[in-house]
Design a protein around this motif. Sequence first.
Motif, PDB file in Angstrom:
ATOM      1  N   LEU A 237      32.147  48.861  31.800  1.00  0.00           N
ATOM      2  CA  LEU A 237      31.321  47.755  31.338  1.00  0.00           C
ATOM      3  C   LEU A 237      29.911  47.838  31.909  1.00  0.00           C
ATOM      4  N   PRO A 238      28.918  47.382  31.148  1.00  0.00           N
ATOM      5  CA  PRO A 238      27.555  47.330  31.679  1.00  0.00           C
ATOM      6  C   PRO A 238      27.428  46.220  32.709  1.00  0.00           C
ATOM      7  N   GLY A 239      26.387  46.287  33.519  1.00  0.00           N
ATOM      8  CA  GLY A 239      26.181  45.273  34.536  1.00  0.00           C
ATOM      9  C   GLY A 239      25.850  43.920  33.949  1.00  0.00           C
ATOM     10  N   ALA A 240      25.172  43.904  32.808  1.00  0.00           N
ATOM     11  CA  ALA A 240      24.846  42.661  32.110  1.00  0.00           C
ATOM     12  C   ALA A 240      25.773  42.514  30.913  1.00  0.00           C
ATOM     13  N   CYS A 241      26.538  41.430  30.876  1.00  0.00           N
ATOM     14  CA  CYS A 241      27.490  41.247  29.787  1.00  0.00           C
ATOM     15  C   CYS A 241      27.960  39.803  29.736  1.00  0.00           C
ATOM     16  N   GLY A 267      30.853  45.678  21.797  1.00  0.00           N
ATOM     17  CA  GLY A 267      31.593  45.689  23.054  1.00  0.00           C
ATOM     18  C   GLY A 267      33.076  45.887  22.853  1.00  0.00           C
ATOM     19  N   TRP A 268      33.862  44.891  23.245  1.00  0.00           N
ATOM     20  CA  TRP A 268      35.316  44.995  23.195  1.00  0.00           C
ATOM     21  C   TRP A 268      35.939  43.672  22.757  1.00  0.00           C
ATOM     22  N   ARG A 269      37.120  43.764  22.150  1.00  0.00           N
ATOM     23  CA  ARG A 269      38.018  42.637  21.961  1.00  0.00           C
ATOM     24  C   ARG A 269      39.292  42.932  22.740  1.00  0.00           C
ATOM     25  N   PHE A 270      39.944  41.900  23.246  1.00  0.00           N
ATOM     26  CA  PHE A 270      41.191  42.138  23.976  1.00  0.00           C
ATOM     27  C   PHE A 270      42.113  40.936  23.839  1.00  0.00           C
ATOM     28  N   GLU A 271      43.401  41.189  24.057  1.00  0.00           N
ATOM     29  CA  GLU A 271      44.415  40.148  23.943  1.00  0.00           C
ATOM     30  C   GLU A 271      45.465  40.340  25.027  1.00  0.00           C
ATOM     31  N   LEU A 272      46.048  39.234  25.449  1.00  0.00           N
ATOM     32  CA  LEU A 272      47.194  39.245  26.352  1.00  0.00           C
ATOM     33  C   LEU A 272      48.282  38.399  25.696  1.00  0.00           C
ATOM     34  N   PHE A 273      49.498  38.913  25.673  1.00  0.00           N
ATOM     35  CA  PHE A 273      50.580  38.238  24.952  1.00  0.00           C
ATOM     36  C   PHE A 273      51.913  38.577  25.598  1.00  0.00           C
TER      37      PHE A 273
END
Length: 287
Positions: A237-241, A267-273
Motif C-alpha cells: 500500500l502507498p503511504g497516503a491512502c 486500489g483494492w476491494r476486500f471482504e471478510l466472511f
Amino acid sequence: MAITQLSAAPSLTTLYPKAVLSGLRRKGGDLPDTEYSLAGVRVDPAHLAAYNRVCGFRLGDELPATYPHLLTFPLQIKLMAAGDFPFPLAGSVHVANRITQTRPLRLGDELELRAHVANLREHPRGKQFDMISQALVGGDVVWTDVSTYLRRGGGSGSSSTTDSTTDSTTEQRREPPAPTAVWSVPEDIGRRYGEVSGDRNPIHLHKLTAKMFGYPRAIAHGMWTKARCLAAFEGRLPGACTVDVRFKLPVLLPSKAGFAAFPADDGWRFELFGARNGKPHLEGTIS
C-alpha cells in the motif's frame, strides 16, 4: 465548536463503566458541540509492538493506519461518557469506519490528537452519527478517522437512504467470493485486543457477558477485523491512502473467517466472511 485542551489522556478504566452505566438513562437529543484535543503524544514502542502482534502486522516503526484509532479512543469515550451526549454507549452499533492518511505516521512523530462528534442524521432503523478523530503533526492533519455509529430505535422507516447497513437476511443469501486466505479467529481475541486497545466492551470478552447483550457468544471487535484485513496488504500500500469499511454481521468467537481481496481501478476491494456459512462480516476498499 468549543475546543477543550486536555493535559493527559483520559482514563478508560474510569470512563468506560461510566459511559456504559450513565447512558442507560439517555433518550436522544442533539450532539455536543465539543472537541477534545491532546498535544505532545508519543507512541510507546512496546504498545505498538503488542498491537502489531494481536492484529497480524509486522514489527516496525511505521504505524499501521488503524493504530492511531487506539490513541484517540479515550477521547471518543470521554465524549460519549459526558452528560450532554444523547445516546448510550451500550447499544450504539459501529457500522462503518473510514481512515484517511496523507503520509505514514512513525514512532518518532509527536502527535496532537483531536476528537469530536458530528453529522446526526435519520436512518431507517434509528439515528446515525459520526465520531471524527484526527492526528496532527506540526499543526497539519495527517490522519483522519470517521467512525459511524447507529443507534437503533425510532427510525425514519425510509429505505431510500444509501447511508445504511444492509438487511442481514439479504446478506446471508449472498454468495461469497472464493477466499484467498482462511483465518482461525481464536476465542480469546476479544480479550487480547481489549487489553491492547482499552475497549473492554462486555460483548467482546466472554460468552456469558455477550449473552447479556443478546449475542450467543463473544464477538470480535470491528476495528480488530479491519486491522487484520489491512495487515494482509502490508508492503503493498502507498503511504497516503483511504481505507473504508462497512461492518456487516459480527464475527462470533471462535470461528474461521474467509478473506478475499481484488484489485480495483484505484486500489483494492476486500471482504471478510464466514468460512463455513459465507455470512458477510466486513466489506472494504483501499484507494
